[in-house]
Design a protein around this motif. Sequence first.
Motif, PDB file in Angstrom:
ATOM      1  N   ILE A 199      51.378  29.393  44.292  1.00 38.29           N
ATOM      2  CA  ILE A 199      51.989  30.619  44.041  1.00 38.29           C
ATOM      3  C   ILE A 199      51.338  31.918  43.732  1.00 38.29           C
ATOM      4  O   ILE A 199      51.460  33.168  44.472  1.00 38.29           O
ATOM      5  CB  ILE A 199      52.987  30.513  42.741  1.00 38.29           C
ATOM      6  CG1 ILE A 199      54.033  29.422  42.880  1.00 38.29           C
ATOM      7  CG2 ILE A 199      53.699  31.715  42.094  1.00 38.29           C
ATOM      8  CD1 ILE A 199      54.819  29.138  41.618  1.00 38.29           C
ATOM      9  N   GLY A 200      50.137  31.832  43.168  1.00 40.87           N
ATOM     10  CA  GLY A 200      49.004  32.875  42.946  1.00 40.87           C
ATOM     11  C   GLY A 200      48.659  33.261  44.321  1.00 40.87           C
ATOM     12  O   GLY A 200      48.519  34.467  44.717  1.00 40.87           O
ATOM     13  N   ALA A 201      48.223  32.667  45.260  1.00 39.11           N
ATOM     14  CA  ALA A 201      47.757  32.781  46.692  1.00 39.11           C
ATOM     15  C   ALA A 201      49.029  33.396  47.397  1.00 39.11           C
ATOM     16  O   ALA A 201      48.623  34.498  48.202  1.00 39.11           O
ATOM     17  CB  ALA A 201      47.281  31.632  47.165  1.00 39.11           C
ATOM     18  N   ALA A 202      50.004  33.217  47.237  1.00 42.54           N
ATOM     19  CA  ALA A 202      50.943  33.721  48.002  1.00 42.54           C
ATOM     20  C   ALA A 202      51.271  35.123  47.422  1.00 42.54           C
ATOM     21  O   ALA A 202      51.426  36.106  48.414  1.00 42.54           O
ATOM     22  CB  ALA A 202      52.352  32.883  47.834  1.00 42.54           C
ATOM     23  N   MET A 218      48.412  37.361  48.710  1.00 40.23           N
ATOM     24  CA  MET A 218      48.614  37.647  50.214  1.00 40.23           C
ATOM     25  C   MET A 218      49.681  38.674  50.623  1.00 40.23           C
ATOM     26  O   MET A 218      49.630  39.765  51.204  1.00 40.23           O
ATOM     27  CB  MET A 218      48.987  36.322  50.944  1.00 40.23           C
ATOM     28  CG  MET A 218      47.744  35.384  51.296  1.00 40.23           C
ATOM     29  SD  MET A 218      46.494  35.877  52.355  1.00 40.23           S
ATOM     30  CE  MET A 218      47.410  35.996  53.792  1.00 40.23           C
ATOM     31  N   LEU A 219      50.854  38.587  49.856  1.00 43.37           N
ATOM     32  CA  LEU A 219      51.906  39.433  50.137  1.00 43.37           C
ATOM     33  C   LEU A 219      51.665  40.913  49.400  1.00 43.37           C
ATOM     34  O   LEU A 219      51.760  41.977  50.142  1.00 43.37           O
ATOM     35  CB  LEU A 219      53.135  39.235  48.975  1.00 43.37           C
ATOM     36  CG  LEU A 219      54.378  40.075  49.011  1.00 43.37           C
ATOM     37  CD1 LEU A 219      55.074  40.073  50.323  1.00 43.37           C
ATOM     38  CD2 LEU A 219      55.484  39.706  47.892  1.00 43.37           C
ATOM     39  N   ILE A 220      50.708  40.999  48.326  1.00 43.87           N
ATOM     40  CA  ILE A 220      50.281  42.556  48.068  1.00 43.87           C
ATOM     41  C   ILE A 220      49.419  42.990  49.060  1.00 43.87           C
ATOM     42  O   ILE A 220      49.260  44.171  49.344  1.00 43.87           O
ATOM     43  CB  ILE A 220      49.243  42.476  46.658  1.00 43.87           C
ATOM     44  CG1 ILE A 220      50.386  41.855  45.555  1.00 43.87           C
ATOM     45  CG2 ILE A 220      48.733  43.537  46.117  1.00 43.87           C
ATOM     46  CD1 ILE A 220      49.774  41.643  44.311  1.00 43.87           C
ATOM     47  N   PHE A 263      49.890  46.654  51.233  1.00 44.43           N
ATOM     48  CA  PHE A 263      48.983  47.523  51.252  1.00 44.43           C
ATOM     49  C   PHE A 263      48.663  47.980  52.572  1.00 44.43           C
ATOM     50  O   PHE A 263      48.419  49.078  52.994  1.00 44.43           O
ATOM     51  CB  PHE A 263      47.749  47.095  50.385  1.00 44.43           C
ATOM     52  CG  PHE A 263      46.660  48.151  50.444  1.00 44.43           C
ATOM     53  CD1 PHE A 263      46.638  49.214  49.504  1.00 44.43           C
ATOM     54  CD2 PHE A 263      45.561  47.967  51.096  1.00 44.43           C
ATOM     55  CE1 PHE A 263      45.697  50.226  49.313  1.00 44.43           C
ATOM     56  CE2 PHE A 263      44.477  48.778  51.155  1.00 44.43           C
ATOM     57  CZ  PHE A 263      44.557  50.126  50.353  1.00 44.43           C
ATOM     58  N   LEU A 264      48.487  46.991  53.255  1.00 44.90           N
ATOM     59  CA  LEU A 264      47.843  47.428  54.703  1.00 44.90           C
ATOM     60  C   LEU A 264      48.910  48.159  55.471  1.00 44.90           C
ATOM     61  O   LEU A 264      48.669  49.046  56.377  1.00 44.90           O
ATOM     62  CB  LEU A 264      47.364  45.954  55.680  1.00 44.90           C
ATOM     63  CG  LEU A 264      46.187  45.208  55.160  1.00 44.90           C
ATOM     64  CD1 LEU A 264      45.876  43.983  55.778  1.00 44.90           C
ATOM     65  CD2 LEU A 264      45.048  46.233  55.052  1.00 44.90           C
ATOM     66  N   ILE A 265      50.235  47.290  55.311  1.00 45.37           N
ATOM     67  CA  ILE A 265      51.218  48.185  56.102  1.00 45.37           C
ATOM     68  C   ILE A 265      51.453  49.617  55.578  1.00 45.37           C
ATOM     69  O   ILE A 265      51.935  50.511  56.533  1.00 45.37           O
ATOM     70  CB  ILE A 265      52.413  47.187  55.939  1.00 45.37           C
ATOM     71  CG1 ILE A 265      52.445  46.023  56.626  1.00 45.37           C
ATOM     72  CG2 ILE A 265      53.767  48.075  56.511  1.00 45.37           C
ATOM     73  CD1 ILE A 265      53.749  45.068  56.382  1.00 45.37           C
ATOM     74  N   GLY A 266      51.525  49.699  54.380  1.00 49.24           N
ATOM     75  CA  GLY A 266      51.545  51.056  53.812  1.00 49.24           C
ATOM     76  C   GLY A 266      50.185  52.123  54.405  1.00 49.24           C
ATOM     77  O   GLY A 266      50.838  53.471  54.565  1.00 49.24           O
TER      78      GLY A 266
END
Length: 201
Positions: free
Chosen positions: A43-46, A49-51, A55-58
Amino acid sequence: MADSQYPYPPDRFDDEADAVSFHGAHRAEEPFWRQNLLYIVIIGAALVMLIVLLFLIGGMGGGGDERAEDPTTPAASETSSAPADEETTEEEAPPEADKSVPVLVVNAGGINGLAGAWQDALEGEDWEDVSLSTADNQQQEPVVFYRDEEDQETAQALAAEVGAGEASQSGEYDSPVTFVAVEMPDEGGGSDGEEGGGGEG
Protein backbone atom coordinates in the motif's frame (compact mmCIF):
# COMPACT_ATOMS: atom_id res chain seq x y z
CA MET A 1 13.99 -41.10 32.91
CA ALA A 2 13.52 -43.07 29.69
CA ASP A 3 10.13 -44.41 28.69
CA SER A 4 11.47 -47.95 28.92
CA GLN A 5 12.32 -47.44 32.57
CA TYR A 6 8.97 -45.82 33.46
CA PRO A 7 7.32 -48.38 35.82
CA TYR A 8 3.71 -47.28 35.24
CA PRO A 9 1.53 -47.92 32.23
CA PRO A 10 0.58 -44.80 30.10
CA ASP A 11 -2.65 -43.06 31.04
CA ARG A 12 -4.81 -40.25 29.50
CA PHE A 13 -2.46 -37.47 30.65
CA ASP A 14 0.38 -39.02 28.70
CA ASP A 15 -1.82 -39.08 25.56
CA GLU A 16 -2.69 -35.35 25.90
CA ALA A 17 0.98 -34.47 26.37
CA ASP A 18 1.92 -36.20 23.12
CA ALA A 19 -0.90 -34.42 21.19
CA VAL A 20 0.04 -30.91 22.30
CA SER A 21 3.02 -29.20 20.58
CA PHE A 22 5.64 -27.55 22.73
CA HIS A 23 5.38 -23.76 23.29
CA GLY A 24 6.68 -21.25 25.79
CA ALA A 25 4.49 -20.37 28.70
CA HIS A 26 4.91 -16.51 28.35
CA ARG A 27 5.49 -15.97 24.58
CA ALA A 28 3.92 -12.64 23.45
CA GLU A 29 1.62 -12.42 20.42
CA GLU A 30 3.03 -10.86 17.20
CA PRO A 31 2.06 -7.14 16.74
CA PHE A 32 -0.46 -6.15 14.07
CA TRP A 33 2.06 -4.36 11.83
CA ARG A 34 4.32 -7.41 11.80
CA GLN A 35 1.49 -9.75 10.91
CA ASN A 36 0.48 -7.45 7.98
CA LEU A 37 3.91 -6.15 6.98
CA LEU A 38 3.60 -7.30 3.38
CA TYR A 39 0.28 -5.50 2.85
CA ILE A 40 1.59 -2.30 4.46
CA VAL A 41 4.63 -2.27 2.13
CA ILE A 42 2.44 -2.78 -0.96
CA ILE A 43 0.00 0.00 0.00
CA GLY A 44 2.82 2.44 0.82
CA ALA A 45 4.56 1.80 -2.51
CA ALA A 46 1.30 2.38 -4.38
CA LEU A 47 0.73 5.72 -2.60
CA VAL A 48 4.27 6.88 -3.41
CA MET A 49 3.82 6.00 -7.09
CA LEU A 50 0.48 7.86 -7.20
CA ILE A 51 1.99 11.02 -5.68
CA VAL A 52 4.92 10.93 -8.13
CA LEU A 53 2.58 10.51 -11.12
CA LEU A 54 0.35 13.40 -10.02
CA PHE A 55 3.37 15.64 -9.54
CA LEU A 56 4.73 14.84 -13.02
CA ILE A 57 1.37 15.36 -14.72
CA GLY A 58 0.83 18.69 -12.95
CA GLY A 59 4.33 19.90 -13.79
CA MET A 60 3.98 19.09 -17.49
CA GLY A 61 0.65 20.93 -17.79
CA GLY A 62 1.80 24.06 -15.97
CA GLY A 63 5.01 24.39 -17.93
CA GLY A 64 3.19 24.52 -21.26
CA ASP A 65 0.91 27.36 -20.14
CA GLU A 66 3.81 29.45 -18.84
CA ARG A 67 5.67 29.16 -22.12
CA ALA A 68 2.56 30.13 -24.08
CA GLU A 69 1.88 33.21 -21.95
CA ASP A 70 5.49 34.37 -21.61
CA PRO A 71 5.60 37.85 -23.19
CA THR A 72 9.39 37.72 -23.55
CA THR A 73 9.34 35.03 -26.23
CA PRO A 74 10.38 36.20 -29.72
CA ALA A 75 6.99 35.38 -31.24
CA ALA A 76 5.14 37.48 -28.69
CA SER A 77 7.55 40.38 -29.11
CA GLU A 78 7.18 40.39 -32.89
CA THR A 79 3.39 40.25 -32.65
CA SER A 80 3.20 43.11 -30.16
CA SER A 81 5.64 45.32 -32.07
CA ALA A 82 3.91 45.00 -35.43
CA PRO A 83 0.69 46.88 -34.50
CA ALA A 84 2.76 49.57 -32.77
CA ASP A 85 4.71 50.20 -35.98
CA GLU A 86 1.47 50.45 -37.97
CA GLU A 87 -0.02 52.92 -35.47
CA THR A 88 3.10 55.07 -35.63
CA THR A 89 2.86 55.17 -39.42
CA GLU A 90 -0.79 56.17 -39.27
CA GLU A 91 -0.14 58.91 -36.71
CA GLU A 92 2.66 60.37 -38.80
CA ALA A 93 0.33 60.84 -41.79
CA PRO A 94 -1.91 63.87 -41.03
CA PRO A 95 -5.39 63.97 -42.57
CA GLU A 96 -5.65 65.92 -45.81
CA ALA A 97 -8.11 68.79 -45.90
CA ASP A 98 -10.25 69.73 -48.88
CA LYS A 99 -10.37 73.48 -48.23
CA SER A 100 -13.06 73.98 -50.84
CA VAL A 101 -15.59 72.24 -48.54
CA PRO A 102 -17.96 74.81 -46.95
CA VAL A 103 -17.22 75.52 -43.28
CA LEU A 104 -19.65 77.10 -40.82
CA VAL A 105 -18.09 78.91 -37.83
CA VAL A 106 -20.47 79.13 -34.85
CA ASN A 107 -19.84 81.64 -32.08
CA ALA A 108 -20.47 79.66 -28.87
CA GLY A 109 -18.22 81.71 -26.61
CA GLY A 110 -20.42 84.75 -26.15
CA ILE A 111 -17.63 87.03 -27.45
CA ASN A 112 -18.47 89.77 -29.95
CA GLY A 113 -16.64 89.31 -33.24
CA LEU A 114 -15.53 85.72 -32.37
CA ALA A 115 -16.91 84.03 -35.49
CA GLY A 116 -15.66 86.86 -37.70
CA ALA A 117 -12.16 86.57 -36.27
CA TRP A 118 -12.14 82.87 -37.05
CA GLN A 119 -13.48 83.56 -40.55
CA ASP A 120 -10.54 85.85 -41.24
CA ALA A 121 -8.10 83.34 -39.75
CA LEU A 122 -9.40 80.41 -41.79
CA GLU A 123 -9.57 82.38 -45.02
CA GLY A 124 -5.96 83.36 -44.36
CA GLU A 125 -5.21 79.62 -44.28
CA ASP A 126 -6.83 79.18 -47.74
CA TRP A 127 -10.23 77.90 -46.63
CA GLU A 128 -12.43 79.03 -49.51
CA ASP A 129 -16.01 79.00 -48.17
CA VAL A 130 -16.40 80.14 -44.52
CA SER A 131 -19.80 81.27 -43.23
CA LEU A 132 -20.84 82.51 -39.77
CA SER A 133 -23.50 81.77 -37.16
CA THR A 134 -24.19 82.28 -33.46
CA ALA A 135 -25.12 79.50 -31.00
CA ASP A 136 -28.14 79.77 -28.74
CA ASN A 137 -26.12 78.56 -25.75
CA GLN A 138 -22.50 79.04 -24.77
CA GLN A 139 -20.10 76.12 -24.65
CA GLN A 140 -16.85 75.52 -22.77
CA GLU A 141 -14.85 73.55 -25.33
CA PRO A 142 -14.39 73.98 -29.09
CA VAL A 143 -15.57 71.19 -31.36
CA VAL A 144 -15.68 70.38 -35.08
CA PHE A 145 -18.61 68.46 -36.61
CA TYR A 146 -19.05 66.87 -40.03
CA ARG A 147 -22.26 65.55 -41.62
CA ASP A 148 -21.04 62.91 -44.10
CA GLU A 149 -18.26 60.34 -43.89
CA GLU A 150 -16.62 61.77 -47.01
CA ASP A 151 -15.84 64.99 -45.12
CA GLN A 152 -14.35 63.28 -42.06
CA GLU A 153 -10.71 63.87 -43.06
CA THR A 154 -11.38 67.53 -43.86
CA ALA A 155 -13.14 67.99 -40.53
CA GLN A 156 -10.29 66.32 -38.66
CA ALA A 157 -7.73 68.48 -40.42
CA LEU A 158 -9.72 71.59 -39.44
CA ALA A 159 -9.99 70.34 -35.84
CA ALA A 160 -6.21 69.91 -35.68
CA GLU A 161 -5.73 73.40 -37.14
CA VAL A 162 -8.03 75.15 -34.64
CA GLY A 163 -7.13 73.01 -31.62
CA ALA A 164 -10.51 71.30 -31.24
CA GLY A 165 -9.38 67.70 -30.66
CA GLU A 166 -11.23 64.93 -32.49
CA ALA A 167 -13.91 65.78 -35.04
CA SER A 168 -17.35 64.22 -34.49
CA GLN A 169 -20.13 63.27 -36.88
CA SER A 170 -23.43 65.11 -36.34
CA GLY A 171 -26.52 66.11 -38.28
CA GLU A 172 -27.25 69.12 -36.07
CA TYR A 173 -25.93 71.63 -38.63
CA ASP A 174 -26.61 71.84 -42.36
CA SER A 175 -23.04 72.75 -43.29
CA PRO A 176 -20.77 69.86 -44.38
CA VAL A 177 -18.22 70.96 -41.72
CA THR A 178 -19.02 73.09 -38.65
CA PHE A 179 -16.58 74.64 -36.22
CA VAL A 180 -18.06 75.63 -32.83
CA ALA A 181 -15.66 78.29 -31.50
CA VAL A 182 -15.38 79.43 -27.88
CA GLU A 183 -12.14 81.50 -27.92
CA MET A 184 -10.44 83.98 -30.20
CA PRO A 185 -7.85 82.54 -32.60
CA ASP A 186 -4.91 84.07 -30.73
CA GLU A 187 -6.15 82.91 -27.30
CA GLY A 188 -6.07 79.17 -27.73
CA GLY A 189 -6.96 78.20 -31.29
CA GLY A 190 -4.50 76.80 -33.77
CA SER A 191 -4.88 79.46 -36.49
CA ASP A 192 -3.17 82.85 -36.16
CA GLY A 193 -5.80 85.19 -37.52
CA GLU A 194 -6.43 88.83 -36.77
CA GLU A 195 -9.31 89.84 -34.57
CA GLY A 196 -12.27 91.57 -36.08
CA GLY A 197 -14.16 90.70 -39.19
CA GLY A 198 -17.80 91.15 -39.76
CA GLY A 199 -20.56 88.64 -39.82
CA GLU A 200 -22.96 87.26 -37.29
CA GLY A 201 -20.26 86.27 -34.77
